[in-house]
Design a protein around this motif. Structure first.
Motif, short mmCIF file in Angstrom:
data_model
loop_
_atom_site.label_atom_id
_atom_site.label_comp_id
_atom_site.label_asym_id
_atom_site.label_seq_id
_atom_site.Cartn_x
_atom_site.Cartn_y
_atom_site.Cartn_z
N ILE A 184 0.84 -1.21 0.00
CA ILE A 184 0.00 0.00 0.00
C ILE A 184 0.87 1.26 0.00
N ASP A 185 1.95 1.25 0.80
CA ASP A 185 2.87 2.39 0.80
C ASP A 185 3.47 2.60 -0.58
N VAL A 190 -4.04 4.40 0.16
CA VAL A 190 -5.37 4.08 -0.36
C VAL A 190 -6.39 5.06 0.21
N ASN A 213 -2.01 5.44 4.87
CA ASN A 213 -0.77 4.77 4.47
C ASN A 213 -0.87 3.29 4.83
N GLY A 214 0.20 2.52 4.60
CA GLY A 214 0.13 1.08 4.80
C GLY A 214 -0.19 0.68 6.22
N ALA A 217 -3.80 1.59 7.04
CA ALA A 217 -4.75 0.71 6.34
C ALA A 217 -4.85 -0.64 7.04
N ILE A 241 -10.26 -1.84 1.41
CA ILE A 241 -8.83 -1.72 1.17
C ILE A 241 -8.43 -2.49 -0.08
N GLN A 244 -9.45 -0.84 -3.34
CA GLN A 244 -8.58 0.25 -3.77
C GLN A 244 -7.25 -0.26 -4.29
N VAL A 245 -6.72 -1.30 -3.67
CA VAL A 245 -5.45 -1.88 -4.14
C VAL A 245 -5.61 -2.42 -5.56
N ASN A 248 -5.90 0.52 -7.99
CA ASN A 248 -4.60 1.15 -8.19
C ASN A 248 -3.69 0.27 -9.05
#
Length: 329
Positions: A184-185, A190, A213-214, A217, A241, A244-245, A248
């Protein structure tokens, strides 16, 4: 004049060859990392002792009461035919979020099932609640579904999920939750919409739109005891979460970025998705997936012999099975 032409032409070819060489290096690096995270589901079995968890330990066989199910052989064939991603065929994925500790295999902290259908330009996503009571295929007991990983690793988890849903799993992705934070970072965080304000492990999560941030999240997706919906509320945040990942990830077109992301998660992810399948997916599916639909498995909590379970009726299991089948057609 000719001298300058020769110099410029030479410089041009040096740059082109340099770029081509760098691109080849990046490609090879991505391929190497993809091979490192590849692991067949059968090879992922790690027979190690596990520690107790609360009042339900996976070291202790939990016999069926006969109330809503019995231990029976799985009716699902677990030998899955390869998916032709070049022809944009639909497929299923089981995502296992694993909370691993030193000298302890850990448990599947979250289990999220995805069906991917480019023809419908959509992904269907739902959690399988961790306390779901079901047959643990290959262990001969009825227990919480997340204990399948503790008993027999990825292989037993996949077979148990296939039996529970009466549908095959084409691919699995196992993610160490700490490694998920690094991913995520790497993506720049996210964005989520938090339905209510809460405080958890030193972090304040306000109501409304948040950019996490990671680490944030991970905490956001783990809180459940202060959620009015308990584990179901936590499952919703986990899907937020992952949603969104995925979105992205589908935006990534730069091979350098892909190389960076794979390097960041290399020690935290295992999957039976091959490098060739990854390439085919990015090339053939990325622009066709525009919508992510989320559903929930309905059930009720109950205590059986002093242990808390999430019980799902046969009718509800059939409903989820039919949703999967319909989405993949």
């Amino acid at each position: 004049m000719k001298k300058w032409v020769v110099i410029l032409t030479s410089a041009f070819f040096v740059v082109v060859l340099g770029v081509a060489g760098y691109a080849a290096y990046i490609y090879q690096s991505v391929k190497t990392t993809a091979h490192q995270i590849y692991e067949s589901r059968d090879a992922a079995v790690q027979p190690k002792p596990v520690s107790k968890e609360g009042n339900s330990s996976p070291n202790t066989a939990v016999a069926s009461t006969g109330k809503d199910m019995s231990v029976q052989p799985s009716s699902v064939k677990t030998t899955v035919q390869p998916i032709n991603l070049e022809e944009k065929k639909p497929f299923t994925v089981l995502v296992l979020g694993v909370d691993q500790r030193e000298n302890d295999r850990g448990r599947s902290d979250s289990m999220i099932f995805l069906t991917v259908n480019p023809a419908k330009q959509s992904i269907l996503m739902f959690n399988i609640p961790r306390d779901t009571r079901t047959e643990i295929v290959g262990h001969g007991t009825v227990d919480k579904i997340n204990h399948a990983y503790a008993f027999g690793g990825v292989s037993m988890s996949v077979k148990t999920v296939e039996h529970f849903l009466d549908y095959p799993v084409n691919y699995y992705i196992k993610v160490n939750m700490e490694g998920f934070a690094h991913l995520i970072d790497s993506m720049g965080g996210v964005e989520v919409n938090n339905p209510f304000s809460f405080y958890y492990e030193g972090h304040q999560f306000d109501q409304g739109d948040l950019n996490l941030n990671g680490e944030e999240a991970l905490l956001y997706s783990r809180m459940r005891y202060d959620d009015p919906r308990g584990d179901m509320g936590r499952n919703t945040r986990q899907r937020q979460i992952l949603n969104q990942v995925i979105k992205n990830s589908l935006k990534i077109t730069n091979v350098v970025k892909i190389e960076s992301l794979l390097s960041d998660v290399g020690d935290s992810v295992k999957t039976d998705i091959t490098f060739d399948d990854m390439k085919a997916f990015l090339i053939n599916y990325r622009t066709d997936l525009k919508e992510i639909e989320q559903v929930e498995i309905s059930g009720q909590g109950e205590r059986i012999k002093g242990i808390w379970y999430y019980s799902v009726s046969d009718k509800e299991r059939s409903r989820i099975h039919n949703l999967i089948k319909e989405h993949l057609q």
